[in-house]
Scaffold this active site. Structure first.
Site, short mmCIF file in Angstrom:
data_model
loop_
_atom_site.label_atom_id
_atom_site.label_comp_id
_atom_site.label_asym_id
_atom_site.label_seq_id
_atom_site.Cartn_x
_atom_site.Cartn_y
_atom_site.Cartn_z
N LYS A 148 45.65 4.45 49.05
CA LYS A 148 45.96 5.89 48.91
C LYS A 148 46.96 6.33 49.98
CE LYS A 148 44.02 9.59 50.43
NZ LYS A 148 43.02 10.50 50.94
N ASP A 167 43.17 11.23 45.39
CA ASP A 167 42.23 11.72 46.39
C ASP A 167 41.06 12.35 45.62
OD1 ASP A 167 43.11 14.14 45.47
OD2 ASP A 167 43.34 15.04 47.45
#
Ligand code: SF4
Length: 241
Positions: A148, A167
């Site tokens: 991420k 997220d």
């Protein structure tokens, strides 16, 4: 002719294929529905950008590490002083854990985060000549930078769409909008990479993160304020047109 063949002949194969295609077009991943969702996001969030204050890929990398389990606003409160004191990866690599911890205490999990930042500073300094690398494969070798974080840095700092940032907001909203079904961030990212055009991978995440903060909030989404509402069939909806 066997009975099965007779039935097949009577039914024909064409209508079945057409029926399948029609169902697919009407499904949640129908291209026109995905386009309508992207258009609605453009309309609501035309200028959505990364909310973490930064002036270089290195600062963004550190800010993203700090943003785990912490609001961007809180991260933005601590990074100016952190980067004033340690302005480069080299300077950060020469710091002690205590010095870094002291500057980032209010972001939570500060001991682990300080360890990651110090490790990242050393790796960037020693193995990448002081520059944040521009490939996913290299970025994920940096302490504290999982997929991420790597996607954030690649997308925001280098404009490279190697993946989709998933997220907590993107995970929740992609599932609410039936763009993904996966039960992990990684599965949702793989699904989004298939369903979204690549030139929307970066902006989609920024827009959905804004949507998740302002409208499609976790506990009680404000569906009456949501311009995606006619396209949304989530069981979490609080209002129906
Ligand atoms: S209609 Fe409600 S649940 Fe659906 S995307 Fe909008 S805010 Fe979220």
């Amino acid at each position: 002719m066997t009975k099965a063949k007779q039935i097949e002949k009577r039914a024909g194969t064409k209508p079945r294929v057409t029926a399948v295609k029609t169902r697919a077009l009407r499904g949640p991943l129908a291209p026109e529905r995905v386009t309508a969702i992207l258009n609605a996001l453009d309309e609501a969030y035309p200028d959505a950008e990364c909310a973490l204050t930064h002036s270089s890929p290195w600062e963004l990398l550190v800010a993203t590490i700090l943003s785990a389990q912490c609001t961007d606003a809180r991260v933005n409160m601590v990074t100016p002083e952190l980067f004033r004191r340690f302005p480069t990866p080299e300077a950060m690599a020469a710091a002690t854990l205590d010095q870094i911890q002291e500057k980032i205490k209010t972001t939570g999990f500060f001991r682990n985060k300080a360890k990651s930042i110090l490790g990242a500073a050393k790796r960037v300094t020693e193995d990448f000549g002081g520059e944040v690398p521009q490939t996913l494969a290299e970025l994920i070798t940096i302490p504290g930078a999982a997929r991420k974080t790597a996607n954030v840095v690649l997308g925001v700092s280098f404009g490279l769409a190697e993946g989709v940032v998933v997220d907590t907001h993107v995970f929740r909203i992609a599932r609410r909008l039936e763009l993904a079904k996966g039960d992990t961030a990684q599965k949702v990212e793989q699904e989004l990479m298939k369903v979204l055009p690549r030139d929307r991978w970066i902006s989609f995440s920024h827009q959905v993160i804004h949507h998740g903060r302002k409208v499609c909030i976790a506990r009680k989404p404000k569906c009456h304020e949501c311009n995606l509402e006619p396209l949304c069939r989530s069981k979490d909806k609080t209002w129906h047109s």
